[in-house]
Design an enzyme around this catalytic site. Sequence first.
Site, PDB file in Angstrom:
ATOM      1  N   ASP A  62       0.259   2.035  -9.002  1.00  0.00           N
ATOM      2  CA  ASP A  62       0.210   1.136 -10.156  1.00  0.00           C
ATOM      3  C   ASP A  62      -1.156   1.249 -10.838  1.00  0.00           C
ATOM      4  O   ASP A  62      -1.999   0.353 -10.736  1.00  0.00           O
ATOM      5  CB  ASP A  62       0.469  -0.300  -9.690  1.00  0.00           C
ATOM      6  CG  ASP A  62       0.457  -1.296 -10.833  1.00  0.00           C
ATOM      7  OD1 ASP A  62       0.744  -0.895 -11.977  1.00  0.00           O
ATOM      8  OD2 ASP A  62       0.152  -2.483 -10.572  1.00  0.00           O
ATOM      9  N   CYS A 126      -4.186  -2.374  -9.663  1.00  0.00           N
ATOM     10  CA  CYS A 126      -3.419  -3.541  -9.217  1.00  0.00           C
ATOM     11  C   CYS A 126      -4.317  -4.763  -9.281  1.00  0.00           C
ATOM     12  O   CYS A 126      -5.500  -4.706  -8.917  1.00  0.00           O
ATOM     13  CB  CYS A 126      -2.922  -3.317  -7.788  1.00  0.00           C
ATOM     14  SG  CYS A 126      -2.214  -4.788  -7.021  1.00  0.00           S
TER      15      CYS A 126
END
Length: 312
Positions: A62, A126
């Site tokens: 991510d 993240c």
Amino acid sequence: MLSSTLSPSQKRRALRELLTPGAAQPFPGAFTPLSAKLIEEKGFPGVYVSGAVIANELGLPDIGLTTLSEVAGRGAQIARSTDLPCLIDADTGFGEPMNVARTIQELEDAGLAGCHIEDQVNPKRCGHLDGKTMVDLDTAAQRIRAAADGRRDGDFLVMARTDLRATDGLDAAIDRMKALVDAGADAIFPEALVDLGEFEQVCAALDVPVLANMTEFGKSALFTREQLASAGVAMVIYPVTLLRAAMGAAERVLETIAAEGTQEPRVPEMLTRARLYELVEYESYTRFDSSVFDFEVPAAHRPDQTPPSSKE
């Protein structure tokens, strides 16, 4: 049956009606359209679509590697499968302010009820990891202003996420949240708050709904809905919970097959064939098909033959 029975506009209005301070409405994160159906069946009021989950499903971390088309496409699949309003993670908006405006319109076209835009520098991290870098306030406000101005449906929810708490402290984060509301944010997502007292301070300082992110293994403790409601939180997301649970189960089954040569010991833990068919409404499709496919297919003929007559 084939798709949601509600229009995107109806879902967007429903989302706005849900988000009242202290409601702590629970939005589990769907990682597939099928999981969204399960969320709806279990009586939850809405669905969250995590950017981390979309990236992870693609085998990516991510860190902002997914594209707008990938996110909008997955969002459309999930939104189509449920009558619940879906809030989607739009990361940093996929570019400069003009790109952010287009992002909003693509997500509107995908049938989403709203999205959140964050204030990290690309490549993002993240929200519960260290080492994040924030854009300046002017850049963050431009993103939110572009999102609010770019939407065509005024009910599409534009939520601003800020990660500033981790880098500059709570007071600076609250100041930024207020500025993002002034820029057009309908709701606020304060990432990685550390305790209930911080949620209380944020909710008391703002006149818009506040979201709480209850992700496992993160900076925030896993507070209950009752605790978050008492702090004034309007919405609670569980972004990666179902994906983690599903992948944990998948890992255990694979280990069993590798060790024992059969999945049989894990079968009692699985969704049954009947339950799966129930979720995908198999019987409804069968009834629909039999009501339409009630004619005899004409026999094939050679090009030199006169085709069979058909009745209009």
